[in-house]
Motif scaffolding. Structure first.
Motif, PDB file in Angstrom:
ATOM      1  N   ASP A 301       0.821  -1.213   0.000  1.00  0.00           N
ATOM      2  CA  ASP A 301       0.000   0.000   0.000  1.00  0.00           C
ATOM      3  C   ASP A 301       0.853   1.261   0.000  1.00  0.00           C
ATOM      4  OD1 ASP A 301      -2.311  -1.524   0.082  1.00  0.00           O
ATOM      5  OD2 ASP A 301      -2.398  -1.536   2.282  1.00  0.00           O
ATOM      6  N   ALA A 302       2.132   1.107   0.354  1.00  0.00           N
ATOM      7  CA  ALA A 302       3.001   2.279   0.461  1.00  0.00           C
ATOM      8  C   ALA A 302       3.606   2.706  -0.877  1.00  0.00           C
ATOM      9  CB  ALA A 302       4.120   1.986   1.459  1.00  0.00           C
ATOM     10  N   VAL A 303       3.430   1.876  -1.898  1.00  0.00           N
ATOM     11  CA  VAL A 303       4.041   2.162  -3.195  1.00  0.00           C
ATOM     12  C   VAL A 303       3.109   3.012  -4.054  1.00  0.00           C
ATOM     13  CG1 VAL A 303       4.906   1.126  -5.337  1.00  0.00           C
ATOM     14  CG2 VAL A 303       5.427   0.072  -3.140  1.00  0.00           C
ATOM     15  N   ASP A 304       3.679   3.983  -4.733  1.00  0.00           N
ATOM     16  CA  ASP A 304       2.930   4.890  -5.592  1.00  0.00           C
ATOM     17  C   ASP A 304       2.162   4.115  -6.680  1.00  0.00           C
ATOM     18  OD1 ASP A 304       2.402   7.608  -6.770  1.00  0.00           O
ATOM     19  OD2 ASP A 304       3.493   6.696  -8.431  1.00  0.00           O
ATOM     20  N   PRO A 305       0.880   4.415  -6.892  1.00  0.00           N
ATOM     21  CA  PRO A 305       0.081   3.695  -7.893  1.00  0.00           C
ATOM     22  C   PRO A 305       0.674   3.736  -9.303  1.00  0.00           C
ATOM     23  CG  PRO A 305      -1.350   4.962  -6.454  1.00  0.00           C
ATOM     24  CD  PRO A 305       0.046   5.360  -6.114  1.00  0.00           C
ATOM     25  N   GLU A 306       1.268   4.853  -9.676  1.00  0.00           N
ATOM     26  CA  GLU A 306       1.862   4.944 -11.007  1.00  0.00           C
ATOM     27  C   GLU A 306       3.036   3.980 -11.156  1.00  0.00           C
ATOM     28  OE1 GLU A 306       0.942   6.525 -13.791  1.00  0.00           O
ATOM     29  OE2 GLU A 306      -0.869   7.008 -12.658  1.00  0.00           O
ATOM     30  N   LEU A 307       3.812   3.821 -10.081  1.00  0.00           N
ATOM     31  CA  LEU A 307       4.913   2.858 -10.108  1.00  0.00           C
ATOM     32  C   LEU A 307       4.355   1.447 -10.199  1.00  0.00           C
ATOM     33  CD1 LEU A 307       7.870   2.069  -9.929  1.00  0.00           C
ATOM     34  CD2 LEU A 307       7.734   2.258  -7.434  1.00  0.00           C
ATOM     35  N   LYS A 308       3.261   1.175  -9.498  1.00  0.00           N
ATOM     36  CA  LYS A 308       2.640  -0.151  -9.578  1.00  0.00           C
ATOM     37  C   LYS A 308       2.209  -0.467 -11.006  1.00  0.00           C
ATOM     38  CE  LYS A 308       0.807  -0.638  -4.873  1.00  0.00           C
ATOM     39  NZ  LYS A 308      -0.399  -0.932  -4.066  1.00  0.00           N
ATOM     40  N   LEU A 309       1.583   0.516 -11.668  1.00  0.00           N
ATOM     41  CA  LEU A 309       1.163   0.308 -13.054  1.00  0.00           C
ATOM     42  C   LEU A 309       2.352  -0.009 -13.946  1.00  0.00           C
ATOM     43  CD1 LEU A 309      -1.497   3.136 -13.536  1.00  0.00           C
ATOM     44  CD2 LEU A 309      -1.904   0.679 -13.695  1.00  0.00           C
ATOM     45  N   SER A 310       3.441   0.715 -13.742  1.00  0.00           N
ATOM     46  CA  SER A 310       4.653   0.481 -14.526  1.00  0.00           C
ATOM     47  C   SER A 310       5.218  -0.918 -14.273  1.00  0.00           C
ATOM     48  CB  SER A 310       5.707   1.538 -14.177  1.00  0.00           C
ATOM     49  OG  SER A 310       6.917   1.293 -14.859  1.00  0.00           O
ATOM     50  N   LEU A 311       5.194  -1.344 -13.006  1.00  0.00           N
ATOM     51  CA  LEU A 311       5.704  -2.671 -12.658  1.00  0.00           C
ATOM     52  C   LEU A 311       4.833  -3.769 -13.254  1.00  0.00           C
ATOM     53  CD1 LEU A 311       6.690  -2.113  -8.904  1.00  0.00           C
ATOM     54  CD2 LEU A 311       8.219  -2.262 -10.880  1.00  0.00           C
ATOM     55  N   LEU A 312       3.520  -3.557 -13.255  1.00  0.00           N
ATOM     56  CA  LEU A 312       2.620  -4.542 -13.856  1.00  0.00           C
ATOM     57  C   LEU A 312       2.884  -4.684 -15.351  1.00  0.00           C
ATOM     58  CD1 LEU A 312      -0.708  -3.686 -11.999  1.00  0.00           C
ATOM     59  CD2 LEU A 312       0.571  -5.824 -11.836  1.00  0.00           C
ATOM     60  N   ARG A 313       3.197  -3.590 -16.014  1.00  0.00           N
ATOM     61  CA  ARG A 313       3.521  -3.654 -17.449  1.00  0.00           C
ATOM     62  C   ARG A 313       4.824  -4.419 -17.665  1.00  0.00           C
ATOM     63  NH1 ARG A 313       2.314   2.069 -17.018  1.00  0.00           N
ATOM     64  NH2 ARG A 313       0.094   2.410 -17.519  1.00  0.00           N
ATOM     65  N   SER A 314       5.776  -4.220 -16.769  1.00  0.00           N
ATOM     66  CA  SER A 314       7.049  -4.956 -16.886  1.00  0.00           C
ATOM     67  C   SER A 314       6.816  -6.449 -16.704  1.00  0.00           C
ATOM     68  CB  SER A 314       8.051  -4.453 -15.832  1.00  0.00           C
ATOM     69  OG  SER A 314       8.442  -3.117 -16.105  1.00  0.00           O
ATOM     70  N   ILE A 315       5.969  -6.809 -15.755  1.00  0.00           N
ATOM     71  CA  ILE A 315       5.641  -8.224 -15.550  1.00  0.00           C
ATOM     72  C   ILE A 315       4.993  -8.793 -16.809  1.00  0.00           C
ATOM     73  CG2 ILE A 315       4.152  -9.817 -14.263  1.00  0.00           C
ATOM     74  CD1 ILE A 315       4.543  -7.997 -11.822  1.00  0.00           C
ATOM     75  N   ALA A 316       4.057  -8.038 -17.388  1.00  0.00           N
ATOM     76  CA  ALA A 316       3.355  -8.505 -18.579  1.00  0.00           C
ATOM     77  C   ALA A 316       4.320  -8.719 -19.739  1.00  0.00           C
ATOM     78  CB  ALA A 316       2.282  -7.493 -18.980  1.00  0.00           C
ATOM     79  N   ASN A 317       5.375  -7.908 -19.806  1.00  0.00           N
ATOM     80  CA  ASN A 317       6.334  -8.015 -20.909  1.00  0.00           C
ATOM     81  C   ASN A 317       7.333  -9.144 -20.736  1.00  0.00           C
ATOM     82  OD1 ASN A 317       5.226  -5.830 -22.257  1.00  0.00           O
ATOM     83  ND2 ASN A 317       6.624  -4.337 -21.340  1.00  0.00           N
ATOM     84  N   SER A 318       7.680  -9.475 -19.490  1.00  0.00           N
ATOM     85  CA  SER A 318       8.799 -10.400 -19.265  1.00  0.00           C
ATOM     86  C   SER A 318       8.448 -11.714 -18.574  1.00  0.00           C
ATOM     87  CB  SER A 318       9.895  -9.695 -18.439  1.00  0.00           C
ATOM     88  OG  SER A 318      10.450  -8.619 -19.159  1.00  0.00           O
ATOM     89  N   THR A 319       7.554 -11.681 -17.600  1.00  0.00           N
ATOM     90  CA  THR A 319       7.269 -12.882 -16.826  1.00  0.00           C
ATOM     91  C   THR A 319       6.736 -14.043 -17.656  1.00  0.00           C
ATOM     92  OG1 THR A 319       6.884 -11.495 -14.866  1.00  0.00           O
ATOM     93  CG2 THR A 319       6.093 -13.772 -14.773  1.00  0.00           C
ATOM     94  N   PRO A 320       6.003 -13.797 -18.754  1.00  0.00           N
ATOM     95  CA  PRO A 320       5.556 -14.943 -19.570  1.00  0.00           C
ATOM     96  C   PRO A 320       6.695 -15.828 -20.064  1.00  0.00           C
ATOM     97  CG  PRO A 320       4.325 -12.990 -20.187  1.00  0.00           C
ATOM     98  CD  PRO A 320       5.406 -12.531 -19.240  1.00  0.00           C
ATOM     99  N   TYR A 321       7.919 -15.303 -20.072  1.00  0.00           N
ATOM    100  CA  TYR A 321       9.068 -16.075 -20.535  1.00  0.00           C
ATOM    101  C   TYR A 321       9.805 -16.761 -19.388  1.00  0.00           C
ATOM    102  CZ  TYR A 321       8.109 -13.190 -24.595  1.00  0.00           C
ATOM    103  OH  TYR A 321       7.465 -12.569 -25.647  1.00  0.00           O
ATOM    104  N   ALA A 322       9.313 -16.595 -18.176  1.00  0.00           N
ATOM    105  CA  ALA A 322       9.952 -17.202 -17.005  1.00  0.00           C
ATOM    106  C   ALA A 322       9.483 -18.643 -16.847  1.00  0.00           C
ATOM    107  CB  ALA A 322       9.633 -16.382 -15.754  1.00  0.00           C
TER     108      ALA A 322
END
Length: 450
Positions: A301-322
């Motif tokens: 809850d302490a993390v900025d929502p905009e940073l969360k959105l950015s992190l979710l996009r990074s997961i969407a781009n890379s985690t499928p290959y994990a």
């Protein structure tokens, strides 16, 4: 019948890697390939040792062993195939006399033969019956060859010396770091990776100062991570935070692969402080540390929502290959984002989970097909369709009445393979649809049921 040379190749992986492991011989060859003088003349000494060793030697097919005199004659003769047979025999002999005879081949004009001789000598050091005395003798031989600038395969000798002598070769490695000869620092970086002790850290720091080569830097960062001491991890973190782009991404990836609490803390702080760029974060998202680093930040809850959105996009781009385990763990870590009061965050979390591709993702997304928010429903539908199954297809059928033409048609295509007689009422309604595509498919399915 295979030639003696190819027979010797067949045995390398069985004999050589049994002692040094894949990495040892792989690095030995790679360190040599770029520094050998004869490689510049189009010779084949930089053939990957793994490739050469996969065709390793077997004893003479007729089962007869050569006498010591025959071995000596083979080594001094012109027939290359006999020389390769002799090398294999001497490797198995594994004593001081074998080392002496193999050493006589180090001046041969055939670079492949020299490489095999060096490998056999190093093999004897690790696997022979001569004890520490012979091992010390062999190390001194390899050290001498590594320091001989007129020896075409000195880089290979350096890497093999690192396998045999470990930290004893560090002074010689230091000399390689000061050289401008192409391939010298590459050989040094590979030798350091095979030692990987805290004593290597000053040499790695110097290497990173001296070289901008991406592969050399990657190897140095990897070695720092493998060493794993407080000092080496601090050095790796310092380089990661001070660099940008690909270099930073490589350093971050090496630290993330360790998935240690102290490393994950460093990575999390770097992300929160916005020290790490997009490339570095996407590298982390494909490693075992992803759930503990990015997943934890998204859940906080302490993390900025905009940073969360950015992190979710990074997961969407890379985690499928994990790996499957990483994908599942990351998907599990998305729970709080899925239940967020922010529509944007919830939609991005649904989209991200859909892209991760874990087989159980449909179960997590199915409840959102009934959301009161139309955008959330639409995103859940788009994400769950690739994971349609007998357990959720009935919810997908509800989208046959969507106002969006594409959604209606995708729903029909996704659900039709699971249709049963229990769905007759739905099909009869769909057969009256204004959408010709939906109507025709429903009629065909009803005909099939009848």
């Amino acid at each position: 019948m295979k030639s003696a040379k190819s027979i010797l190749k067949i045995c390398g992986v069985l004999c050589a890697t049994a002692v040094f492991g894949y990495a040892g011989f792989h690095y030995a060859n790679q360190g040599q390939a770029s520094i050998d003088h004869s490689a510049k003349k189009g010779s084949s000494e930089n053939t990957d040792v793994e490739e050469r060793d996969k065709n390793a030697p077997r004893p003479n097919e007729d089962g007869k062993e050569r006498s010591a005199e025959e071995t000596a004659r083979a080594l001094n003769g012109l027939d290359a195939s006999l020389k390769y047979e002799a090398i294999f025999k001497l490797r198995g002999q594994g004593d001081a006399d074998a080392v002496k005879q193999l050493s006589s081949l180090l001046g041969d004009q055939d670079p492949e033969l020299v490489a095999q001789s060096l490998d056999a000598i190093a093999y004897i050091a690790q696997n022979g019956g001569g004890g520490e005395a012979l091992k010390k003798q062999i190390y001194q031989l390899l050290e001498k060859q590594a320091g001989d600038k007129d020896f075409p395969q000195r880089g290979r000798a350096l890497v093999l010396a690192a396998i045999v002598g470990k930290e004893s070769i560090l002074p010689e490695i230091s000399g390689y770091l000061d050289e401008d000869e192409p391939g010298a620092r590459d050989a040094a970086s590979r030798a350091l990776s095979l030692i990987s002790t805290p004593a290597c850290l000053p040499y790695l720091e110097k290497l990173l100062t001296m070289s901008e080569d991406p592969l050399i830097r990657q190897n140095a960062y990897s070695t720092m991570a493998v060493i794993g001491s407080t000092e080496s991890l601090a050095a790796l973190a310092e380089h990661m935070n001070a660099s940008t782009g690909t270099d930073q991404a490589i350093a971050a990836s090496m630290m993330a692969r360790l998935n240690k609490p102290e490393c994950n803390k460093i990575l999390s702080e770097a992300i929160e402080n916005k020290t790490l760029g997009k490339d570095a974060i996407e590298q982390i998202a494909a490693t075992p540390a992803a759930p503990n680093v990015i997943g934890s930040l998204v859940s906080s809850d302490a993390v900025d929502p905009e940073l969360k959105l950015s992190l979710l996009r990074s997961i969407a781009n890379s985690t499928p290959y994990a790996s499957a385990d990483v994908r599942k763990s990351v998907a599990d870590a998305m729970a709080s984002a899925l239940n967020s009061t922010s529509s944007d965050l919830q939609i991005q979390a649904i989209r991200t989970i859909g892209k991760i591709g874990d087989p159980n993702i449909a179960d997590a997304l199915t409840p959102f097909l009934e959301s009161s928010d139309a955008k959330v429903r639409q995103e859940a539908f788009a994400s769950i369709v690739p994971h349609a199954s007998p357990s959720n297809y009935k919810m997908i059928l509800d989208f046959l009445w969507s106002d969006d033409l594409k959604t209606r048609r995708v729903a029909m295509l996704a659900a039709e393979r699971f249709i049963s007689s229990d769905d007759r009422a739905v099909l009869e309604r769909a057969a009256r649809s204004d959408d010709e595509f939906v109507r025709q498919h429903a009629e065909q399915l009803l005909s099939r049921l009848n």
